[in-house]
Design a protein around this motif. Sequence first.
Motif, PDB file in Angstrom:
ATOM      1  N   TYR A  18      46.789  44.262  54.543  1.00 45.79           N
ATOM      2  CA  TYR A  18      45.629  44.937  53.622  1.00 45.79           C
ATOM      3  C   TYR A  18      44.409  44.731  54.447  1.00 45.79           C
ATOM      4  O   TYR A  18      43.625  45.929  54.788  1.00 45.79           O
ATOM      5  N   ARG A  22      42.108  47.794  56.005  1.00 48.98           N
ATOM      6  CA  ARG A  22      40.945  48.285  55.285  1.00 48.98           C
ATOM      7  C   ARG A  22      39.849  48.234  55.970  1.00 48.98           C
ATOM      8  O   ARG A  22      39.155  46.948  56.491  1.00 48.98           O
ATOM      9  N   ASN A 105      42.177  46.479  44.038  1.00 44.81           N
ATOM     10  CA  ASN A 105      43.317  46.863  44.052  1.00 44.81           C
ATOM     11  C   ASN A 105      44.505  45.824  43.794  1.00 44.81           C
ATOM     12  O   ASN A 105      45.597  46.000  43.506  1.00 44.81           O
TER      13      ASN A 105
END
Length: 242
Positions: A18, A22, A105
Amino acid sequence: AFGCAAHIQRAYLVARGYAEARQAFGQPIANYPMVQESLAFLKSDADACLAGSFGLAGLQEKIESKSASEEEQAYYRVALNINKVQTAKVAHASINGAIQVLGGNGAIETFSVLPRLLRDNVVYENWEGTHNVLLLQVLKDCQKMALHEGFFRHLEARLGPKMVAPVRQNFEGLLQQPPKIATLNLHPICAQMAALVQLSGLREAGEARSATMRLVGRRHLAGRLVRDESYLKLLSAVLEEN
């Protein structure tokens, strides 16, 4: 303990994937020092929990084949309990740290496996003995049978007296304290003892895990006050180790 190590490794893979994807302020969040620290903590804890548990598995094989010394048996009995406690506690903190990397998230159950891992880890923390029960067993064993003597001698032979001596002094001081006070000091001091168990396992990997050993020792034995950019280089070295 192996299940907890697997939880940390999975959390690390999710968080790193991630963080590398990101974007924030024009670059991947994996480029920011605080995120790099979180990832390095995850990776080093996964490796340390796995290495410590494999070390104990190898020793269990010696015990079952009746080739282990009395010192090794004493070490195993103490180390098995504190390693179970440490891996469960570290896994809980690690998974939560990975959720922090994902931000909002991370709390969404349909976004990643992390919320499920956190729930599952609660089972590991309480099955086969809660933290308090296992540490009280360590205290009882050391008070009645002086198993800590073999425990620390075994570690001194593998890690050297200089690293082991402060922790040994803390535990032997605990044994002299009034019972209620001694039990309250079990968690922090046994966490130091468990860190030595994990460092002993990492030592078997030699230079392949030298950066991980330094970070684990710094976090769990010496504290992690940052004084210069050498700390950033250490984080990078941990993330680059295979």
